[in-house]
Design a protein around this motif. Structure first.
Motif, PDB file in Angstrom:
ATOM      1  N   ILE A 211       0.865  -1.137  -0.049  1.00 17.24           N
ATOM      2  CA  ILE A 211       0.003   0.018  -0.057  1.00 17.24           C
ATOM      3  C   ILE A 211       0.801   1.030   0.117  1.00 17.24           C
ATOM      4  N   THR A 215      -2.025   6.305   0.795  1.00 17.44           N
ATOM      5  CA  THR A 215      -3.107   5.534   1.282  1.00 17.44           C
ATOM      6  C   THR A 215      -3.064   5.008   2.674  1.00 17.44           C
ATOM      7  N   GLU A 231      -7.804  -1.604  -2.157  1.00 19.11           N
ATOM      8  CA  GLU A 231      -8.133  -1.331  -3.595  1.00 19.11           C
ATOM      9  C   GLU A 231      -7.695  -2.470  -4.820  1.00 19.11           C
TER      10      GLU A 231
END
Ligand SMILES: [Zn+2]
Length: 247
Positions: A211, A215, A231
């Motif tokens: 990640i 984020t 995601e």
């Protein structure tokens, strides 16, 4: 979407149980005993074919023996009658010459038939040995099959008990999770996805995707009961003390 963090953590237990269940179901379908039974069935079919072939050969030889033996008996009888006539001394000189000629031919034929009979008997011995071999192989393979069936049944029963236990535990665990959160997880499972994973070392525990820092700081700032989704794979990323999120 919001769900108590404790329930989100229960999703990790559920994912673990589902993984164990999938493994157990795979084991049930792929028992080594079943594979061995499949190989043995092929072998048994081959042995039965061999045994049938040996039986057919024995039948043919028995017919052959009977045919030669009948002809030999006929020839020997004929020979005995001819000799009796010769020894009687009441036949003409011409008839005697003919009889002697016939006796020579019959004696030669009888000898050939005796040789033929011996050859058939030799073949019968070989066939009997092959029949014995196939019979012994059949007994051995059938015994092994019975053993394997018992081993397979025991192995299958053990895996099935494990599947039952896991299913019961899974049901209880799922019962501790709210319908909405469980629904998210279950929809992902139905699509063949993992459903939930622990967020750790900046990675989604379900798909291992790293990640990005932006984020990640957003996730760190989110409330404990916010449901955070990956995601990449859509899994619920569960945050615990192990997640190591920036403070
Ligand atoms: Zn993911």
């Amino acid at each position: 979407m919001k769900a108590p963090n404790a329930e989100q953590r229960r999703l990790l237990d559920l994912a673990g149980l589902d993984a164990d269940l999938a493994k157990a179901r795979h084991q049930r379908k792929n028992l080594p005993e079943d594979a061995e039974l499949g190989t043995l069935a092929t072998r048994l079919a081959q042995i039965r074919d061999d045994r049938a072939a040996a039986q057919a050969a024995a039948d043919t030889l028995a017919d052959e023996y009977a045919r030669v033996e009948t002809e030999l008996t006929g020839t020997t009888d004929h020979l005995a009658r001819d000799r009796e006539q010769i020894e009687s001394g009441i036949v003409s000189h011409k008839a005697l010459t003919e009889l002697q000629h016939e006796v020579t031919g019959l004696a030669r034929r009888a000898e050939a038939l005796e040789t033929e009979l011996l050859e058939v008997m030799e073949q019968q011995e070989a066939t009997a040995a092959e029949a014995q071999r196939t019979e012994a192989a059949l007994i051995e393979a059938t015994d092994r099959e019975l053993e394997l069936v018992a081993e397979r049944d025991a192995a299958a029963a053990a895996v099935e008990r494990r599947i039952e236990d896991l299913t019961a535990t899974r049901e209880a665990t799922a019962g501790e999770i709210g319908d909405d959160l469980l629904g998210v997880y279950q929809r992902l499972r139905d699509q063949g996805r993992v459903g939930a994973g622990l967020l750790r070392q900046r990675r989604c525990g379900a798909c291992r995707m790293e990640i990005d820092p932006h984020t990640l700081s957003g996730i760190a700032a989110a409330a404990a009961d916010d449901v955070v989704r990956c995601e990449e794979c859509g899994a619920v990323m569960v945050r615990t003390e192990e997640s190591g999120l920036p403070k």
